[in-house]
Design a protein around this motif. Sequence first.
Motif, mmCIF file in Angstrom:
data_model
loop_
_atom_site.group_PDB
_atom_site.id
_atom_site.type_symbol
_atom_site.label_atom_id
_atom_site.label_comp_id
_atom_site.label_asym_id
_atom_site.label_seq_id
_atom_site.Cartn_x
_atom_site.Cartn_y
_atom_site.Cartn_z
ATOM 1 N N GLY B 3 0.799 -1.213 0.000
ATOM 2 C CA GLY B 3 0.000 0.000 0.000
ATOM 3 C C GLY B 3 0.832 1.264 0.000
ATOM 4 O O GLY B 3 2.020 1.245 -0.291
ATOM 5 N N THR B 4 0.154 2.334 0.350
ATOM 6 C CA THR B 4 0.791 3.647 0.277
ATOM 7 C C THR B 4 0.849 4.275 1.659
ATOM 8 O O THR B 4 -0.127 4.245 2.394
ATOM 9 N N VAL B 5 2.003 4.815 1.986
ATOM 10 C CA VAL B 5 2.182 5.490 3.264
ATOM 11 C C VAL B 5 2.697 6.892 2.997
ATOM 12 O O VAL B 5 3.716 7.061 2.323
ATOM 13 N N ILE B 6 2.007 7.880 3.513
ATOM 14 C CA ILE B 6 2.511 9.245 3.456
ATOM 15 C C ILE B 6 3.078 9.547 4.835
ATOM 16 O O ILE B 6 2.332 9.730 5.791
ATOM 17 N N GLY B 7 4.381 9.558 4.936
ATOM 18 C CA GLY B 7 5.039 9.702 6.234
ATOM 19 C C GLY B 7 4.855 11.078 6.852
ATOM 20 O O GLY B 7 4.387 12.014 6.205
ATOM 21 N N LEU B 22 -4.245 2.932 2.280
ATOM 22 C CA LEU B 22 -3.601 4.241 2.319
ATOM 23 C C LEU B 22 -3.443 4.655 3.783
ATOM 24 O O LEU B 22 -4.400 4.624 4.551
ATOM 25 N N VAL B 23 -2.226 4.996 4.162
ATOM 26 C CA VAL B 23 -1.957 5.470 5.516
ATOM 27 C C VAL B 23 -1.359 6.865 5.413
ATOM 28 O O VAL B 23 -0.360 7.062 4.714
ATOM 29 N N SER B 25 0.250 9.955 7.532
ATOM 30 C CA SER B 25 0.767 10.515 8.787
ATOM 31 C C SER B 25 1.244 11.938 8.581
ATOM 32 O O SER B 25 1.541 12.640 9.546
ATOM 33 N N GLU B 41 -3.458 8.891 10.508
ATOM 34 C CA GLU B 41 -2.806 8.620 11.788
ATOM 35 C C GLU B 41 -2.683 9.873 12.646
ATOM 36 O O GLU B 41 -2.842 11.007 12.166
#
Lengths: 185, 104
Positions: B3-7, B22-23, B25, B41
């Motif tokens: 998936g996709t993580v936006i840090g 989709l996560v 942060s 998050e």
Amino acid sequence: MTDVTVIGQGTTVRGRVSGAASLEIQGHVDGEISIEGELTIERDGLVSANVDARVIIVRGAVKGDLVAHDLVSLEAGARVVGDLKAPRIAIAQGALVRGQVQAGGGGSSSKLTSRASKPAMRVESAPRAATPARSEVKPAPRTVPSVLAGARGTNGSSAHASERKAPPPVVPVLKKVKGAIAKRR
Amino acid sequence: MAGTVIGSGISIEGEITSDDDLVISGSVRGKVIGKENVTIEQGASVEADVSGGTLTVQGSITGNINAADRVDLQTGARVIGNVRAARFTIADGAQFKGNVDMDV
């Protein structure tokens, strides 16, 4: 875990991506990327954007200019259409590039100048204009023997001297180069 | 997972479209269109309309939320906007201001 940013394979981002972190792209990004960390464009990644980062590693496809403050590394499978600029540039076997490559010289001043003076950079491509000079050499041997032959036959060497000057095939070659630049755009 | 993580160090201005989980942060302004699980998050700042299958919120959203399945506002969530979902929960300690449309 959440400090690592990943644009996954099924994801498309349209717009501007910025920040102080690192970024890994397996999906699509369409817009602009400006980060202070490391950018990795993975095999399936497709980026249509001007990119500005500390380190840029490419294994996928990019359409746009890459400016790194440290390193640009194109690994096998990379396809880049755009200019590269960084203090260090690595292009591995199996990577494809179409664009200007400028290695060395601090990439720090790059961001504004590269965008503002883009036409200037193209004009500045004197090393590229040197390629016609190289091809200019080719016709020279062709014409010289004929001129020599003419000189042997007749004494009108001055006329032939002007003939020798006359056919610099620079113009058609330049046209080709211009065409190539236009194509690239 | 994948998936996709936006840090947390990243901000995006524009549109995110995702078929995967989709996560988020980091910070997003624009539009978020997910199909599966979308997690906002703690510490995330989203100024966007958000859609997805299942939405889990621990961070801040300013914008309308539209979920095919459910929306869960967990403790620490701060949402200003309208919510449209089949199922909707608000945990103790979550802040919410907006309309709810649950397809009654």
